[in-house]
Design an enzyme around this catalytic site. Structure first.
Site, PDB file in Angstrom:
ATOM      1  N   HIS A  70      -8.264  -6.501   4.187  1.00  0.00           N
ATOM      2  CA  HIS A  70      -7.475  -7.235   5.184  1.00  0.00           C
ATOM      3  C   HIS A  70      -7.309  -6.333   6.397  1.00  0.00           C
ATOM      4  O   HIS A  70      -6.631  -5.315   6.333  1.00  0.00           O
ATOM      5  CB  HIS A  70      -6.112  -7.629   4.603  1.00  0.00           C
ATOM      6  CG  HIS A  70      -6.211  -8.595   3.456  1.00  0.00           C
ATOM      7  ND1 HIS A  70      -6.361  -9.957   3.629  1.00  0.00           N
ATOM      8  CD2 HIS A  70      -6.230  -8.389   2.118  1.00  0.00           C
ATOM      9  CE1 HIS A  70      -6.449 -10.545   2.446  1.00  0.00           C
ATOM     10  NE2 HIS A  70      -6.373  -9.621   1.511  1.00  0.00           N
ATOM     11  N   LEU A  71      -7.950  -6.716   7.500  1.00  0.00           N
ATOM     12  CA  LEU A  71      -7.884  -5.901   8.719  1.00  0.00           C
ATOM     13  C   LEU A  71      -6.800  -6.407   9.675  1.00  0.00           C
ATOM     14  O   LEU A  71      -6.493  -5.753  10.660  1.00  0.00           O
ATOM     15  CB  LEU A  71      -9.247  -5.861   9.414  1.00  0.00           C
ATOM     16  CG  LEU A  71     -10.348  -5.105   8.652  1.00  0.00           C
ATOM     17  CD1 LEU A  71     -11.672  -5.192   9.402  1.00  0.00           C
ATOM     18  CD2 LEU A  71      -9.963  -3.647   8.428  1.00  0.00           C
ATOM     19  N   ARG A  72      -6.241  -7.603   9.387  1.00  0.00           N
ATOM     20  CA  ARG A  72      -5.054  -8.141  10.084  1.00  0.00           C
ATOM     21  C   ARG A  72      -5.273  -8.543  11.537  1.00  0.00           C
ATOM     22  O   ARG A  72      -4.369  -9.115  12.132  1.00  0.00           O
ATOM     23  CB  ARG A  72      -3.871  -7.161  10.022  1.00  0.00           C
ATOM     24  CG  ARG A  72      -3.429  -6.772   8.623  1.00  0.00           C
ATOM     25  CD  ARG A  72      -2.968  -7.943   7.808  1.00  0.00           C
ATOM     26  NE  ARG A  72      -2.357  -7.514   6.540  1.00  0.00           N
ATOM     27  CZ  ARG A  72      -2.424  -8.210   5.419  1.00  0.00           C
ATOM     28  NH1 ARG A  72      -3.061  -9.382   5.400  1.00  0.00           N
ATOM     29  NH2 ARG A  72      -1.842  -7.779   4.327  1.00  0.00           N
TER      30      ARG A  72
ATOM     31  N   ASP B  15      -8.649 -16.433   0.580  1.00  0.00           N
ATOM     32  CA  ASP B  15      -7.860 -15.388  -0.072  1.00  0.00           C
ATOM     33  C   ASP B  15      -6.452 -15.257   0.496  1.00  0.00           C
ATOM     34  O   ASP B  15      -6.226 -15.327   1.699  1.00  0.00           O
ATOM     35  CB  ASP B  15      -8.550 -14.036   0.026  1.00  0.00           C
ATOM     36  CG  ASP B  15      -7.745 -12.974  -0.712  1.00  0.00           C
ATOM     37  OD1 ASP B  15      -7.605 -13.104  -1.925  1.00  0.00           O
ATOM     38  OD2 ASP B  15      -7.215 -12.064  -0.058  1.00  0.00           O
TER      39      ASP B  15
ATOM     40  N   HIS C 272     -10.256  -9.950  -7.195  1.00  0.00           N
ATOM     41  CA  HIS C 272      -9.226  -9.200  -7.930  1.00  0.00           C
ATOM     42  C   HIS C 272      -8.818  -9.761  -9.304  1.00  0.00           C
ATOM     43  O   HIS C 272      -7.681 -10.187  -9.511  1.00  0.00           O
ATOM     44  CB  HIS C 272      -7.963  -9.000  -7.081  1.00  0.00           C
ATOM     45  CG  HIS C 272      -7.525 -10.190  -6.266  1.00  0.00           C
ATOM     46  ND1 HIS C 272      -7.328 -11.436  -6.786  1.00  0.00           N
ATOM     47  CD2 HIS C 272      -7.247 -10.290  -4.939  1.00  0.00           C
ATOM     48  CE1 HIS C 272      -6.947 -12.255  -5.830  1.00  0.00           C
ATOM     49  NE2 HIS C 272      -6.891 -11.589  -4.698  1.00  0.00           N
TER      50      HIS C 272
ATOM     51  N   ASN D  68      -0.276  -9.108  -5.107  1.00  0.00           N
ATOM     52  CA  ASN D  68      -0.816 -10.381  -5.583  1.00  0.00           C
ATOM     53  C   ASN D  68      -2.309 -10.230  -5.835  1.00  0.00           C
ATOM     54  O   ASN D  68      -3.048  -9.958  -4.898  1.00  0.00           O
ATOM     55  CB  ASN D  68      -0.564 -11.451  -4.509  1.00  0.00           C
ATOM     56  CG  ASN D  68      -1.142 -12.809  -4.887  1.00  0.00           C
ATOM     57  OD1 ASN D  68      -1.864 -12.948  -5.872  1.00  0.00           O
ATOM     58  ND2 ASN D  68      -0.852 -13.817  -4.074  1.00  0.00           N
TER      59      ASN D  68
ATOM     60  N   ASP E   1      -8.869  -4.756  -1.834  1.00  0.00           N
ATOM     61  CA  ASP E   1      -7.775  -5.651  -1.436  1.00  0.00           C
ATOM     62  C   ASP E   1      -6.767  -4.885  -0.564  1.00  0.00           C
ATOM     63  O   ASP E   1      -5.542  -5.071  -0.674  1.00  0.00           O
ATOM     64  CB  ASP E   1      -7.082  -6.292  -2.634  1.00  0.00           C
ATOM     65  CG  ASP E   1      -6.218  -7.499  -2.226  1.00  0.00           C
ATOM     66  OD1 ASP E   1      -6.229  -7.865  -1.035  1.00  0.00           O
ATOM     67  OD2 ASP E   1      -5.530  -8.061  -3.102  1.00  0.00           O
TER      68      ASP E   1
ATOM     69  N   HIS F  97       0.833  -3.583   5.473  1.00  0.00           N
ATOM     70  CA  HIS F  97       2.054  -4.249   5.942  1.00  0.00           C
ATOM     71  C   HIS F  97       2.911  -3.221   6.668  1.00  0.00           C
ATOM     72  O   HIS F  97       3.027  -2.080   6.212  1.00  0.00           O
ATOM     73  CB  HIS F  97       2.867  -4.803   4.769  1.00  0.00           C
ATOM     74  CG  HIS F  97       2.228  -5.966   4.087  1.00  0.00           C
ATOM     75  ND1 HIS F  97       2.083  -7.196   4.682  1.00  0.00           N
ATOM     76  CD2 HIS F  97       1.673  -6.080   2.856  1.00  0.00           C
ATOM     77  CE1 HIS F  97       1.477  -8.028   3.841  1.00  0.00           C
ATOM     78  NE2 HIS F  97       1.215  -7.377   2.728  1.00  0.00           N
TER      79      HIS F  97
HETATM   80 ZN   LIG Z   1      -6.174 -12.352  -2.959  1.00  0.00          ZN
END
Ligand SMILES: [Zn+2]
Length: 434
Positions: A58-60, A150, A230, A276, A303, A307
């Protein structure tokens, strides 16, 4: 372009060899190579692996640049030994159009630290209602082949079937976040003894396993390619093992944190352990390690879920789910898989480079470490010992569950097509946006 001569590196953990990197490729491999280069690296004691490939990052960016950007995320990836990452689609706006995936792809190109392969959303806005423009995303400059909602599960069986059918046209794959939504309403942690004692809403294993069971059957029915994100339970492993035994085109990934941590940690109520899918039991961890070792689980995927502090430094119930992972992944795999004797370094290269590249159909990544191949490489020092220090992270976020923990090994150098992105454990500033 700078040329490199790497002396005495253990090729996939084997006997020491020299590697000569010229013009982006591995020009020569041998002992006591008679060659010259701009920079010579003494790699005695270091292991050389193919550049790592992450299927799940996740590069946001766009939308949550306070957590991570393509630039900071790819710098973190390089420090972790990665030369390619798949950027998940749950950004703001969602990566559900050719425009957004091309934007992410271009930002990756400009960063210069790591290839960024955007993942396209399966459904518009990740809402599960309407199929996104899968074909247009595939035909865009980003050449998307992996599609995932995802963060959310494609829980509608008809929608999942349509997506699986659609991606067949261009050898794509649907990567499912397996979480039955009704069974996980209000869920805060793994459902089991600990959740009972803590009085936190339970997230049952069956919520994951039921979706995986349905989806392997759907993939078999339409003859398409399915990837499971995952995997976190022993039961999920059994279903994937069964599907593979049937000859169905199903692959699966496991995160480093699910290979190491258990739901016992939630007793601390520290939201750094909120993730998650949730941390599971010690029995699940053992089953996941065994499945990664025997190849039932194809790949380790981080994953990486950055944050900002305000979303994590709060009460358990309201904290965001996720952990950063790019900069610690290889160390966790060393500790859980290599130091335990479950996997050798060749196996690590397979699960963290060759197979993920194949699943994502990335040309030029996950290639063998041999002459003529692109010089996507990582030099890793397995003897290094040190406590994880989040302040040293290149990631914009610090939400690691390993803070202060002694993890083995450290990335010494990373090369992206012969260009050093990390040397002596430090980032090498790149031209682009750096
Ligand atoms: Zn996920």
């Amino acid at each position: 372009m700078t040329t490199y001569l790497i002396r005495n590196a253990q090729l996939l953990g084997g006997a020491p060899q020299d590697l000569h990197l010229v013009d982006g490729v591995i020009a020569a491999i041998g002992t006591a190579l008679d060659a010259t280069a701009d920079i010579e690296i003494d790699a005695t004691g270091l292991i050389v692996l193919p550049g790592l490939v992450d299927l799940h990052t996740h590069l946001r960016e766009p939308g949550r640049e306070d957590a991570e950007t393509v630039l900071t995320g790819t710098r973190a990836a390089a420090k972790g030994g990665f030369t390619a990452v798949h950027a998940m689609a749950n950004t703001f706006p969602v990566a559900d159009t050719a425009g957004v995936v091309e934007q992410v792809w271009r930002l990756g190109q400009e960063s210069g630290y790591c290839d960024v392969q955007p993942v396209g959303a399966v459904t518009v806005g990740l809402e599960g209602k309407k199929l996104a423009e899968l074909g247009a995303m595939h035909e865009s400059a980003a050449g998307v082949r992996v599609f995932s909602d995802d963060g959310k599960c494609v829980d509608d069986a008809v929608m999942m079937r349509r997506a699986l059918e659609y991606v067949k046209a261009f050898d794509g794959v649907v990567a499912q976040h397996a979480q039955e939504p009704r069974l996980t309403e209000g869920a805060q942690m793994n459902e089991g003894q600990v959740s009972g004692e803590l009085g936190l809403g339970g997230w049952p294993a069956v919520a994951e396993e039921a979706i995986i069971a349905r989806d392997v059957l759907l993939a078999a029915h339409v003859g398409s390619r399915l990837h499971i994100c995952h995997v976190s339970t022993a039961g999920s492993v059994e279903i994937v093992r069964w599907a593979k035994a049937k000859g169905w085109d199903v692959t699966a990934e496991v995160t480093p944190h699910h290979l190491l941590l258990t739901d016992e940690l939630v007793r601390s109520y520290d939201p750094v352990y909120k993730v998650n899918p949730p941390l599971r039991t010690a029995e699940d961890v053992q089953a996941l390690r065994k499945a990664l070792a025997d190849g039932t689980i194809d790949a380790v995927a981080t994953d990486h879920a950055p944050h900002p502090a305000e979303d994590k430094d709060c009460e358990w119930a309201v904290a965001a789910m996720g952990m950063v992972g790019l900069e610690t992944a290889l160390s966790v795999v060393q500790q859980t898989m290599v130091d335990t004797g479950l996997l050798n370094w060749e196996g690590v290269a397979d699960r963290m480079s060759h197979r993920p590249a194949r699943i994502g159909r990335l040309a030029g990544q996950g290639r063998p470490v041999s002459v003529g191949e692109p010089a996507n490489l990582v030099l890793f020092d397995p003897a290094y010992r040190g406590a994880v220090n989040p302040d040293s992270f290149a990631s914009r976020s610090r939400n690691t569950p390993y803070k202060g923990l002694d993890l083995p090994g450290r990335v010494h150098a990373t090369f992206l097509r012969g260009n050093a992105t990390v040397l002596a454990g430090e980032l090498v500033e790149q031209g682009g946006l750096a």
